[in-house]
Design a protein around this motif. Structure first.
Motif, PDB file in Angstrom:
ATOM      1  N   CYS A 100       0.839  -1.199   0.000  1.00  0.00           N
ATOM      2  CA  CYS A 100       0.000   0.000   0.000  1.00  0.00           C
ATOM      3  C   CYS A 100       0.875   1.250   0.000  1.00  0.00           C
ATOM      4  N   LEU A 101       1.853   1.272   0.874  1.00  0.00           N
ATOM      5  CA  LEU A 101       2.775   2.399   0.962  1.00  0.00           C
ATOM      6  C   LEU A 101       3.529   2.592  -0.356  1.00  0.00           C
ATOM      7  N   LEU A 102       4.095   1.518  -0.878  1.00  0.00           N
ATOM      8  CA  LEU A 102       4.882   1.611  -2.103  1.00  0.00           C
ATOM      9  C   LEU A 102       4.008   1.897  -3.319  1.00  0.00           C
ATOM     10  N   SER A 117       6.810   0.457 -10.171  1.00  0.00           N
ATOM     11  CA  SER A 117       6.046  -0.591 -10.859  1.00  0.00           C
ATOM     12  C   SER A 117       5.911  -1.799  -9.932  1.00  0.00           C
ATOM     13  N   ASN A 118       5.028  -2.721 -10.300  1.00  0.00           N
ATOM     14  CA  ASN A 118       4.882  -3.955  -9.520  1.00  0.00           C
ATOM     15  C   ASN A 118       6.191  -4.720  -9.476  1.00  0.00           C
ATOM     16  N   THR A 119       6.927  -4.715 -10.575  1.00  0.00           N
ATOM     17  CA  THR A 119       8.218  -5.405 -10.624  1.00  0.00           C
ATOM     18  C   THR A 119       9.201  -4.780  -9.645  1.00  0.00           C
ATOM     19  N   GLU A 120       9.238  -3.448  -9.593  1.00  0.00           N
ATOM     20  CA  GLU A 120      10.138  -2.751  -8.667  1.00  0.00           C
ATOM     21  C   GLU A 120       9.740  -3.007  -7.215  1.00  0.00           C
ATOM     22  N   ILE A 121       8.428  -2.998  -6.939  1.00  0.00           N
ATOM     23  CA  ILE A 121       7.945  -3.290  -5.588  1.00  0.00           C
ATOM     24  C   ILE A 121       8.338  -4.712  -5.196  1.00  0.00           C
ATOM     25  N   ALA A 122       8.168  -5.645  -6.131  1.00  0.00           N
ATOM     26  CA  ALA A 122       8.530  -7.043  -5.869  1.00  0.00           C
ATOM     27  C   ALA A 122      10.008  -7.173  -5.531  1.00  0.00           C
TER      28      ALA A 122
END
Length: 75
Positions: free
Chosen positions: A24-26, A32-37
């Motif tokens: 949620c924070l990120l 991107s989802n890839t970067e968050i992952a």
């Protein structure tokens, strides 16, 4: 700003898991989802599933999730 925002998320949405709260924070950023992952050491599929859970729990629209989160957390 992020520690305060994370505390706000945890206070306003106590039913979120730790992972959901972090995503949620990120998700409020331009990552991107890839970067968050990569940041959280998760698979992209796990991030996608958690974002889906967030949308359901917080009643967010997929195409406006970031804007709706920012608005909800700035109150």
């Amino acid at each position: 700003a992020y520690p305060k925002l994370y505390s706000t998320i945890k206070e306003n949405y106590p039913d979120l898991t730790e992972t959901e709260a972090k995503i949620c924070l990120l998700s409020c950023s331009d990552l991107s989802n890839t970067e968050i992952a990569e940041l959280l050491g998760l698979s992209t599929n796990t991030v996608n599933q958690n974002r889906s859970n967030l949308r359901k729990k917080l009643n967010l629209k997929p195409d406006r999730m970031k804007e709706q989160l920012r608005s909800a957390l700035s109150k």
